[in-house]
Motif scaffolding. Sequence first.
Motif, mmCIF file in Angstrom:
data_model
loop_
_atom_site.group_PDB
_atom_site.id
_atom_site.type_symbol
_atom_site.label_atom_id
_atom_site.label_comp_id
_atom_site.label_asym_id
_atom_site.label_seq_id
_atom_site.Cartn_x
_atom_site.Cartn_y
_atom_site.Cartn_z
ATOM 1 N N ILE A 224 1.020 -1.269 0.047
ATOM 2 C CA ILE A 224 0.139 -0.126 -0.028
ATOM 3 C C ILE A 224 0.871 1.249 0.043
ATOM 4 N N GLY A 225 1.934 1.351 0.873
ATOM 5 C CA GLY A 225 2.781 2.351 0.998
ATOM 6 C C GLY A 225 3.551 2.488 -0.459
ATOM 7 N N SER A 226 3.924 1.394 -1.153
ATOM 8 C CA SER A 226 4.592 1.584 -2.303
ATOM 9 C C SER A 226 3.358 2.129 -3.323
ATOM 10 N N GLN A 227 2.319 1.830 -3.446
ATOM 11 C CA GLN A 227 1.198 2.336 -4.378
ATOM 12 C C GLN A 227 0.875 3.679 -4.052
ATOM 13 N N ILE A 228 1.021 4.242 -2.910
ATOM 14 C CA ILE A 228 0.916 5.561 -2.514
ATOM 15 C C ILE A 228 2.033 6.369 -3.021
ATOM 16 N N GLY A 229 3.040 5.797 -2.739
ATOM 17 C CA GLY A 229 4.199 6.709 -3.233
ATOM 18 C C GLY A 229 4.468 6.817 -4.731
ATOM 19 N N ARG A 230 3.507 6.090 -5.439
ATOM 20 C CA ARG A 230 3.850 6.399 -6.693
ATOM 21 C C ARG A 230 2.929 7.723 -7.235
ATOM 22 N N MET A 231 2.109 8.009 -6.275
ATOM 23 C CA MET A 231 1.553 9.433 -6.667
ATOM 24 C C MET A 231 2.269 10.600 -6.135
ATOM 25 N N ARG A 232 1.968 11.661 -6.725
ATOM 26 C CA ARG A 232 2.577 12.985 -6.433
ATOM 27 C C ARG A 232 2.376 13.586 -5.161
ATOM 28 N N ASN A 233 3.341 14.082 -4.662
ATOM 29 C CA ASN A 233 3.174 14.757 -3.011
ATOM 30 C C ASN A 233 2.265 13.665 -2.135
ATOM 31 N N MET A 234 2.607 12.574 -2.028
ATOM 32 C CA MET A 234 2.079 11.704 -1.114
ATOM 33 C C MET A 234 3.215 10.807 -0.401
ATOM 34 N N GLN A 235 4.266 11.222 -0.456
ATOM 35 C CA GLN A 235 5.497 10.322 0.345
ATOM 36 C C GLN A 235 5.209 10.423 1.720
ATOM 37 N N LYS A 236 4.425 11.299 2.422
ATOM 38 C CA LYS A 236 4.468 11.465 3.964
ATOM 39 C C LYS A 236 3.503 10.334 4.228
ATOM 40 N N LEU A 237 2.281 10.165 3.369
ATOM 41 C CA LEU A 237 1.239 8.985 3.742
ATOM 42 C C LEU A 237 1.969 7.709 3.418
ATOM 43 N N ALA A 238 2.773 7.705 2.268
ATOM 44 C CA ALA A 238 3.215 6.461 2.209
ATOM 45 C C ALA A 238 4.286 6.039 3.166
ATOM 46 N N ALA A 239 5.068 6.934 3.867
ATOM 47 C CA ALA A 239 5.817 6.601 4.641
ATOM 48 C C ALA A 239 4.992 5.960 5.974
ATOM 49 N N LEU A 240 3.908 6.439 6.284
ATOM 50 C CA LEU A 240 3.179 6.074 7.154
ATOM 51 C C LEU A 240 2.890 4.446 7.025
ATOM 52 N N TYR A 241 2.432 4.145 6.008
ATOM 53 C CA TYR A 241 2.142 2.680 5.512
ATOM 54 C C TYR A 241 3.468 1.840 5.652
ATOM 55 N N GLN A 242 4.484 2.441 5.292
ATOM 56 C CA GLN A 242 5.895 1.534 5.552
ATOM 57 C C GLN A 242 6.053 1.561 6.920
ATOM 58 N N GLN A 243 5.852 2.522 8.011
ATOM 59 C CA GLN A 243 5.862 2.408 9.189
ATOM 60 C C GLN A 243 5.097 1.272 9.957
ATOM 61 N N ASP A 244 3.719 1.278 9.232
ATOM 62 C CA ASP A 244 2.656 0.308 9.852
ATOM 63 C C ASP A 244 3.238 -0.856 9.538
ATOM 64 N N SER A 245 3.838 -1.356 8.229
ATOM 65 C CA SER A 245 4.411 -2.512 7.935
ATOM 66 C C SER A 245 5.473 -2.980 8.983
ATOM 67 N N ARG A 246 6.280 -2.122 9.421
ATOM 68 C CA ARG A 246 7.245 -2.553 10.248
ATOM 69 C C ARG A 246 6.663 -2.934 11.490
ATOM 70 N N GLU A 247 5.612 -2.284 11.754
ATOM 71 C CA GLU A 247 4.799 -2.500 13.080
ATOM 72 C C GLU A 247 4.281 -3.678 13.095
ATOM 73 N N ALA A 248 3.671 -3.796 12.138
ATOM 74 C CA ALA A 248 2.958 -5.227 11.767
ATOM 75 C C ALA A 248 3.733 -6.396 11.900
ATOM 76 N N ARG A 249 5.091 -5.974 11.335
ATOM 77 C CA ARG A 249 6.204 -7.286 11.512
ATOM 78 C C ARG A 249 6.561 -7.547 12.953
ATOM 79 N N ALA A 250 6.600 -6.368 13.805
ATOM 80 C CA ALA A 250 7.243 -6.472 15.285
ATOM 81 C C ALA A 250 5.932 -6.853 15.975
ATOM 82 N N SER A 251 4.755 -6.823 15.234
ATOM 83 C CA SER A 251 3.635 -7.362 16.219
ATOM 84 C C SER A 251 2.924 -6.190 16.925
#
Lengths: 269, 350
Positions: free
Chosen positions: B197-224
């Motif tokens: 989801i983060g990667s898809q959002i990152g494909r859009m212009r000016n959405m890097q902050k939102l994309a980063a949130l999902y990458q963070q969510d991904s790390r947190e999901a892995r860490a449970s």
Amino acid sequence: MATLPSPPSDLTPEQLYLGHLRHIDAAARHSARRRHFSADETDDFVSTVRLKLLDNGYEVIRKFQGKSSFRTFLTTVVERLMLDYQNHLWGKWRPSAEAERLGHAAMRLEMHQVRDGLTFDEACEIMLMNERVEISRRELEAIAERLPVRNPPRRILGEEELAERPADGETPAESALSREAAQRKREILELLEQALARLPAEDRLIARMRGDFQVVRIAKVLGLDQKPLYRRIDRILKTLRTDLVDHGVTADEIAEILAFPESDEEEGS
Amino acid sequence: MAGHETQLSGHSLGPCPADEEIAAFVDGLLSGADRARLVAHLADCKACYQVFSGVVRFEEDAAGSGKVGRVVPFPLDRREERETGGGKRRGRSSATWWQVAAAAVLAIGIGLAGYRTLFAPPPLTVAGLTGPLLSRPEAAQNLYSLARPRGTSSSRPADRFAVEGPSFMVGVLLVDLQVASRTEDPRTAAAERLAAIGSQIGRMRNMQKLAALYQQDSREARASTLFASNLAAHMARREAELDRSLDRQALAFGKWGEACRLAAVIRSRETFASRSNRLFLAQALRWQAAKLEERRAHPRPEGLDLEAEGTSAVLATLGRIEAHWGSGDPAPRYADLRQDFGELIDHYDR
């Protein structure tokens, strides 16, 4: 009054939920708007409502027994969820009785000033700019004047914070007068509650509703004839006035406490 | 849902009434002892009075505006309506002349499918769409593959589907994220989808902050840690946020597409009998047809109008979906629908 039949029994809770989603959202947004929620808070509340309705396989919807219209039932559930949401949002802090009487803008202003320790200007800025409360600064000033003086939660201010903190606008004498006036207001409201408690149940409800609704609406909701209801409300108010006077409340004080909107005077009376 | 709350007067309060009783009172359906008990309670219980007055206020405002809380009537399927003789249904009264006129114009343009959209379907939520999927393990085993080969950025112009495509794919991934909770390794499955989801959002212009949130969510999901704080509730809030930030229509289209694909895999009759899903199909057809019309009205040189080509392909797939969906009798052609919805997603996932 809505008297829709219960929804067809062959609809699943999911179908009922989806079919009424627009109504659910509208009720949630309406409830949030009345409380002057910010756009983010409103969206968060709408999501919370949706989630609660989905919880445990649509448990809330499955419990519906068909005693009321499904639509009104959902509105009621949304309003109940709003109470829970406010508790969650504001924690254990409770607005004063006067702020509650004045409405949600007053409750919010009091929360910022008393709970969060903000100055009036800071609270105004947050309410008008961030929360986009649809009320003017002048109205907020009028509300602030009527709010009782409450001690904010104790917290120790740092030197920098103290240096930047503006001096309170009131002199010690004015402050003492405000406190005295607020104390008197609390006493009168307490006496009013006691006077209300001595009325019959339906009269108590009518008196409370009169603070929120026009007579025509009260008559409709309670299934009463409108014309006699005007006279009944007059009697209720007279009883309350007499009771308050007997307890030493002056006519001016009563006029302020029992000032209901008079935009719906009885036609032809 | 009723609780015990603040008392207003000196009267002793019984337990708070159920919400349904308050609703019945507002509807004027209580009488005798039931009504008297409720009146006494509302006169003294601050919380219940607030609930009651809120409902009355809503009803009052709804009656005044005629808009608040309009309920989509059930069932809306026109065939069922004819059978039940429901030509003048209660819910229809809210359709104004211009809505009818607009629907007639659409019917001329794109056929009966468009006419079904006289009333827009309710918004689709991940939770609502995935309801029939969560109880079936086969759905969790058939999530949309994140490992399939995709074209490189050089194979298409950078701005093609720049918002619509990623928004659509986020919808697909949101559905899979919900169903992923039923996989054997939900943490990894969720973490992978959150990262996607983060990667898809990152494909859009000016959405890097939102994309980063999902990458963070991904790390947190892995860490449970995200699971400990309830992923479902977290994502429901995020869903509302995405609705505001992305192409809302494409996002809903993606959710619907993936939910229907998985429903075809597990042969869920419930999904294909759902009025909301059928209405969404009609709405998607109308949307894509309108897009194509617009592109044709403003043609680009032949061979360069990739957006029109993409829309034509999506529209053709939707046409096949409509044919295979049928009317519920005979049953939908699940194998074909599985193929169709897979193709639909492939159109966007390049």
